[in-house]
Design an enzyme around this catalytic site. Structure first.
Site, PDB file in Angstrom:
ATOM      1  N   SER A  79       0.790   4.304  -7.424  1.00  0.00           N
ATOM      2  CA  SER A  79       0.775   5.286  -6.632  1.00  0.00           C
ATOM      3  C   SER A  79       1.119   6.127  -7.835  1.00  0.00           C
ATOM      4  O   SER A  79      -0.039   6.506  -8.015  1.00  0.00           O
ATOM      5  CB  SER A  79       2.499   5.396  -5.712  1.00  0.00           C
ATOM      6  OG  SER A  79       2.260   6.317  -5.376  1.00  0.00           O
TER       7      SER A  79
ATOM      8  N   ASP B  22      -0.100   1.294   4.671  1.00  0.00           N
ATOM      9  CA  ASP B  22       0.162   2.338   3.591  1.00  0.00           C
ATOM     10  C   ASP B  22      -0.004   3.986   4.875  1.00  0.00           C
ATOM     11  O   ASP B  22      -1.064   4.441   4.387  1.00  0.00           O
ATOM     12  CB  ASP B  22      -0.530   2.581   2.465  1.00  0.00           C
ATOM     13  CG  ASP B  22       0.175   2.998   1.359  1.00  0.00           C
ATOM     14  OD1 ASP B  22       0.932   3.771   1.767  1.00  0.00           O
ATOM     15  OD2 ASP B  22       0.243   2.637   0.450  1.00  0.00           O
TER      16      ASP B  22
ATOM     17  N   HIS C 139       3.614   0.507   1.543  1.00  0.00           N
ATOM     18  CA  HIS C 139       3.475   0.871  -0.059  1.00  0.00           C
ATOM     19  C   HIS C 139       3.839   0.302  -1.609  1.00  0.00           C
ATOM     20  O   HIS C 139       3.467   0.447  -2.287  1.00  0.00           O
ATOM     21  CB  HIS C 139       4.056   2.834   0.079  1.00  0.00           C
ATOM     22  CG  HIS C 139       3.111   3.243  -1.283  1.00  0.00           C
ATOM     23  ND1 HIS C 139       1.996   3.572  -1.980  1.00  0.00           N
ATOM     24  CD2 HIS C 139       4.317   4.008  -2.213  1.00  0.00           C
ATOM     25  CE1 HIS C 139       2.000   4.546  -2.224  1.00  0.00           C
ATOM     26  NE2 HIS C 139       3.269   4.803  -3.028  1.00  0.00           N
TER      27      HIS C 139
END
Length: 282
Positions: A111, A232, A260
């Site tokens: 991320s 996600d 995620h």
């Protein structure tokens, strides 16, 4: 988990190194080529919380370093910062490498951590070997409701449970232990004040700050493995598809029934993909 540094009383606290006056907490394990794992930007996150499920596997092949990056976990939060910029994150990361004598390393970035790894690769390409991006930010996209929920977190057990459920496709993966652990980390003295100062409204500006110019991404010579969950809702998989279009040397793996948390939701497949990719011919 077997690591060189995690303590029995609090496994999130490992070794500590001074990086330009900033006490930096990191987990270290294994032997071999250096591999640096960079966590995401959720409340209560630490390197250990993000990577504990895969470090034992990766440490069989690499010298793994998982730092709490500037502003997160048990690394010092400097009082002179109101919000962070990429320059300071990069300076802290390269300073961390210098302090430990790491000239060059492979990277796995989750991320926000993927955006940081990409920024490092474009600015200091000689310090980066192979790159693995997992649900990574780093190009322009509209801030999602899921990401607004992450960066706008206000502490409560219920809010943390809701947030953890947002991360995962399968809510059964959200155990009481992880909710309690992340909540307690998020309410340590000063933790919420620090976290809320990182990505205040308007949130979109921080996504723009995490993005690297696409022309620079397209010029990256590194081999890149891109991993993303189809479901996600924090960072849409279209971001990874854009990366795949830009990078000259990349491969993309998109997992169905996965949010995620690829390294948790698809742990075995994640390790099976990442290990041979990073161990490939140099």
């Amino acid at each position: 988990m077997s690591t060189d540094s995690a303590t029995l009383s609090n496994p999130e606290i490992g070794e500590r190194v001074d990086v330009g006056g900033i006490g930096t907490n990191y987990i270290v394990a294994g032997e071999g080529d250096p591999l640096i794992l960079i966590h995401g930007s959720g409340p209560g996150v630490t390197a250990y919380a993000n990577w504990r499920g895969v470090i034992p596997d990766l440490a069989q092949h690499f010298r793994c370093y998982a730092p709490d990056t500037l502003g997160f976990g048990y690394t010092d939060f400097p009082e002179d910062i109101a919000g962070f910029d990429m320059d300071r994150w990069i300076a802290h990361l390269t300073g961390f490498m210098d302090a430990l004598g790491i000239e060059r390393a492979h990277f796995i970035g989750n991320s926000y951590g993927g955006a940081l790894a990409l920024a490092l690769a474009t600015r200091h390409p000689e310090r980066v070997g192979r790159l693995v991006l997992m649900g990574a930010a780093g190009v322009h996209f509209k801030v999602t409701e899921g990401l607004r929920k992450v960066w706008g977190y206000e502490p409560s057990v219920e809010a943390m449970r809701d947030l953890m459920t947002t991360f995962a496709f399968d809510p059964a993966l959200v155990k009481d232990e992880i909710v309690r652990s992340r909540f307690e980390a998020s309410v340590r003295p000063g933790a919420q004040e620090a976290f809320s100062s990182l990505f205040p409204e308007p949130r979109q500006r921080w996504l723009e700050a995490l993005a690297t110019d696409e022309a620079k991404l397209a010029a990256l010579p590194h081999e890149v493995l891109i991993v993303h969950g189809r479901e996600d809702v924090i960072v849409p998989h279209a971001v990874s598809e854009r990366f795949h279009q830009l990078f000259p040397n990349s491969e993309l793996h998109l997992f169905g029934q996965c949010g995620h948390w690829t390294q948790i939701e698809k742990r075995e497949r994640f390790v099976a993909l990442v290990t041979p990719f990073l161990r490939g011919p140099q």
